[in-house]
Scaffold this motif. Structure first.
Motif, mmCIF file in Angstrom:
data_model
loop_
_atom_site.group_PDB
_atom_site.id
_atom_site.type_symbol
_atom_site.label_atom_id
_atom_site.label_comp_id
_atom_site.label_asym_id
_atom_site.label_seq_id
_atom_site.Cartn_x
_atom_site.Cartn_y
_atom_site.Cartn_z
ATOM 1 N N ILE A 114 0.835 -1.199 0.000
ATOM 2 C CA ILE A 114 0.000 0.000 0.000
ATOM 3 C C ILE A 114 0.873 1.253 0.000
ATOM 4 C CG2 ILE A 114 -1.588 1.369 1.426
ATOM 5 C CD1 ILE A 114 -2.853 -1.300 2.325
ATOM 6 N N VAL A 115 1.857 1.269 0.914
ATOM 7 C CA VAL A 115 2.722 2.443 1.040
ATOM 8 C C VAL A 115 3.549 2.623 -0.231
ATOM 9 C CG1 VAL A 115 4.678 3.398 2.304
ATOM 10 C CG2 VAL A 115 2.798 2.321 3.545
ATOM 11 N N LEU A 116 4.104 1.522 -0.727
ATOM 12 C CA LEU A 116 4.948 1.613 -1.921
ATOM 13 C C LEU A 116 4.155 2.123 -3.116
ATOM 14 C CD1 LEU A 116 7.605 1.061 -3.407
ATOM 15 C CD2 LEU A 116 6.776 -1.245 -3.850
ATOM 16 N N PHE A 117 2.976 1.561 -3.355
ATOM 17 C CA PHE A 117 2.174 1.966 -4.510
ATOM 18 C C PHE A 117 1.751 3.429 -4.368
ATOM 19 C CE2 PHE A 117 0.772 -2.717 -4.686
ATOM 20 C CZ PHE A 117 1.928 -3.045 -5.348
ATOM 21 N N LEU A 138 13.911 4.112 -1.819
ATOM 22 C CA LEU A 138 13.782 4.861 -0.574
ATOM 23 C C LEU A 138 12.961 4.102 0.464
ATOM 24 C CD1 LEU A 138 15.105 7.545 -0.006
ATOM 25 C CD2 LEU A 138 12.881 8.628 -0.201
ATOM 26 N N ILE A 139 11.908 3.450 0.011
ATOM 27 C CA ILE A 139 11.070 2.710 0.967
ATOM 28 C C ILE A 139 11.809 1.470 1.464
ATOM 29 C CG2 ILE A 139 8.987 1.280 1.121
ATOM 30 C CD1 ILE A 139 7.583 3.476 -0.489
ATOM 31 N N ALA A 140 12.527 0.808 0.566
ATOM 32 C CA ALA A 140 13.297 -0.362 0.985
ATOM 33 C C ALA A 140 14.333 0.033 2.027
ATOM 34 C CB ALA A 140 13.965 -1.002 -0.229
ATOM 35 N N VAL A 141 15.041 1.126 1.752
ATOM 36 C CA VAL A 141 16.068 1.591 2.686
ATOM 37 C C VAL A 141 15.446 1.924 4.036
ATOM 38 C CG1 VAL A 141 17.610 3.528 3.181
ATOM 39 C CG2 VAL A 141 17.688 2.413 0.957
ATOM 40 N N ASN A 142 14.316 2.602 3.974
ATOM 41 C CA ASN A 142 13.626 2.987 5.198
ATOM 42 C C ASN A 142 13.214 1.778 6.023
ATOM 43 O OD1 ASN A 142 12.679 5.193 6.700
ATOM 44 N ND2 ASN A 142 12.083 6.159 4.779
ATOM 45 N N GLU A 143 12.581 0.804 5.369
ATOM 46 C CA GLU A 143 12.118 -0.390 6.066
ATOM 47 C C GLU A 143 13.289 -1.158 6.649
ATOM 48 O OE1 GLU A 143 8.915 -1.473 6.735
ATOM 49 O OE2 GLU A 143 8.549 0.588 6.086
#
Lengths: 243, 334
Positions: B51-54, B281-286
């Motif tokens: 959801i966040v990624l999309f 960016l989301i991968a790094v954050n997670e």
């Protein structure tokens, strides 16, 4: 009459005007060369005609229609095309994309395709480099592309600002040959040229600008031979042109 | 996706298009099928991540239309996010309409607002434009902070979605997936259109673009409005998934900054860039949250990543790889 400029005053920002009540007329199907010292308002004149600058006063009529205050794209639509000193190319776009930008106003795809083909026919060098980024072309090729681009919309009036600037003499010959070709196709060319001798010997008619107003006009060869003009305006320029 | 069309009818440069289509199709199918695997470990986490990624793909891709193609950096783009969220949320609270139905309405409303805001903000160029978008954000924030009808700065609660709790994330997942695909497709179509060519032209030089016959003001406003649509849509969906509306959720500049960061990391002005940037960016954050916990070290890591990208990929990952001719065909969507 193709273009009728009356008492135009124009300039940049809030600075004093560069053009101070300039009037001149351009007839259909002729070639013109505008000469004059630095700061006379030659480039400003072209920018005002094509709508980059809005005249503060005065009227500009193109084919009887008032065009002062119109946007550049509207003026282009009327049939006035401009090749500025920096050639107006998009250096990060390919040759083909630049040509498409030249024909941006064309909505009909088939017509666009036809014009593209015609440009490539006249300028085979551009066909060879169709996917090359324009910024990596040589100066002469860039000037050719800038001129070829104007063919995309077949303007009635072509305004060219110093096409020979920074080009080798051999390339300058090519540029003027191209302009002659455009004249044969029925385009009226209004040329601004620092190299006065070169420009005047190419054009039919000359305009001498100084201090933002028209000082003199007449057949181009007459201007070249007029001793007074030579002394006043052509002195150093003429000497440079004859080198 | 359809084959690239060129306005001149000139065939596009030959590419390994078919294999690219297959791979992208498989990725999309996996994304569509994912919610059916309830047995997955951390099922809800995976869906939430989707959801966040999309959502960020949709927002960054939309932002890129004006910030990348047209070259006008907007730091106030989250006003559409918030206004979309508030519009759909209020329609739910006061009229009982589901945000899944009104999200499109929210998008269209933001599109119209984009035209209005564009008429004002595009009087400015360059840094002045950026500041004008920040001013827009501040004004909208003050407006919502003080609008008591919607709860002011305290916000307002929305009714919970009427779905069984074990499936609750699924509709949001699909809504965001559709928005992400839609926004990337929109960007793709723009990039391959005459409109896109015009935007690229004015991004390079506005005067030249005008002389070439582009009504630059209209183009910029159209780009701004189109870039607002999906931001409004995902704002509506996101608000519903939180069941709460509060100005600080939407109207903080960090939201807009995130769109800018993702676009810059992925490659501003490319079609695939925002997708790559959002994923990175989301991968790094997670990852940093998993490794270091919720210690805000993730912000430091993000900063380091950004520095690294700017050093080694000055045009963003996609932009720089393409510049060097090393972009895998799978990511060459321009």
């Amino acid at each position: 009459m193709l273009l009728d400029i009356q008492n135009v005053e124009a300039g940049y920002g809030s600075a004093p005007p560069v053009l101070r009540g300039l009037s001149l007329q351009v007839e259909d199907n002729r070639s013109y060369c505008v000469i004059g010292p630095n700061g006379a308002g030659k480039s400003t004149l072209l920018k005002t005609i094509v709508g980059i600058l809005r005249p503060r006063r005065g009227t500009i009529r193109f084919q009887g229609e008032s065009i002062e205050g119109l946007r550049p794209d509207e003026i282009l639509q009327k049939g006035i095309c401009f090749v500025p000193q920096d050639r107006s190319l998009f250096p990060e776009m390919t040759v083909q994309e630049n040509l498409r930008m030249g024909g941006f106003l064309i909505r009909d795809r088939r017509l666009l395709r036809e014009r593209l083909d015609r440009v490539y026919e006249l300028f085979p060098i551009l066909r060879d480099r169709t996917n090359q980024v324009a910024g990596t072309l040589s100066g002469g090729q860039q000037q050719m592309l800038a001129l070829a681009r104007t063919l995309m919309i077949e303007p009635k009036l072509l305004c060219v600002d110093e096409p020979s600037l920074g080009l080798a003499p051999g390339i300058v010959d090519q540029v003027f040959e191209t302009l002659t070709e455009f004249r044969k196709q029925g385009m009226t060319v209004l040329l601004v040229e620092q190299n006065a001798v070169r420009g005047l010997s190419w054009a039919d008619w000359g305009f001498v600008l100084d201090l933002g107003a028209l000082r003199f006009e007449g057949p181009a060869d007459g201007i070249l031979e007029n001793p007074q003009i030579r002394e006043l305006y052509l002195g150093r320029l003429a000497a440079r042109g004859e080198e | 996706m359809t084959a690239p069309t060129d306005t001149t009818g000139v065939p596009a440069r030959p590419r390994r298009r078919s294999s690219r289509g297959v791979v992208l199709g498989v990725v999309l199918l996996v994304a569509i099928a994912l919610p059916f695997f309830r047995g997955l470990p951390a099922y809800n986490y995976v869906l939430q991540l989707g959801i966040v990624l999309f959502m960020w793909i949709a927002m960054t891709s939309s932002w890129n239309i004006v910030g990348g193609f047209a070259g006008y950096i907007s730091l106030g783009h989250n006003v559409f996010y918030g206004i979309g969220g508030y519009l759909s949320g209020l329609l739910l609270v006061y009229a009982g309409w589901s945000p899944f139905a009104t999200a499109v309405l929210a998008g269209l409303f933001c599109l119209a607002l984009g035209v209005g805001f564009g008429l004002v903000t595009f009087r400015a160029h360059g840094p002045a434009f950026i500041i004008s978008t920040i001013a827009l954000l501040l004004m909208v924030t003050i407006f919502f902070d003080n609008w008591e009808f919607v709860g002011g700065s305290n916000g307002i609660s929305m009714p919970l979605p009427p779905f069984p709790v074990e499936w609750i994330k699924v509709p949001f997942y699909y809504a965001m997936l559709v928005s992400a695909v839609g926004s990337v497709y929109l960007a793709y179509r723009i990039a391959h259109s005459k409109f896109g060519l015009g935007l690229r032209a004015l991004a390079q030089d506005e005067t030249k673009a005008e002389v070439a016959g582009i009504d630059t003001r209209r183009f910029k406003i159209a780009a701004f409005a189109l870039s607002a649509f999906f931001v409004g849509v995902v704002g509506a969906v996101w608000a519903y998934s939180l069941s709460y509306l509060r100005p600080t959720i939407f109207f903080i500049i960090g939201v807009a900054a995130n769109m800018v960061l993702m676009a810059i990391i992925g490659g501003r002005g490319t079609v695939a860039g925002p997708v790559v940037g959002a994923i990175v960016l989301i991968a790094v954050n997670e990852l940093s949250v998993v490794l270091f916990g919720a210690s805000e070290l993730n912000i430091v890591v993000t900063g380091v990543i950004l520095l690294g990208v700017l050093l080694f990929f000055p045009l963003g990952i996609v932009g720089t790889l393409r510049e060097h001719g090393k972009l895998p065909a799978i990511l060459d969507w321009d």
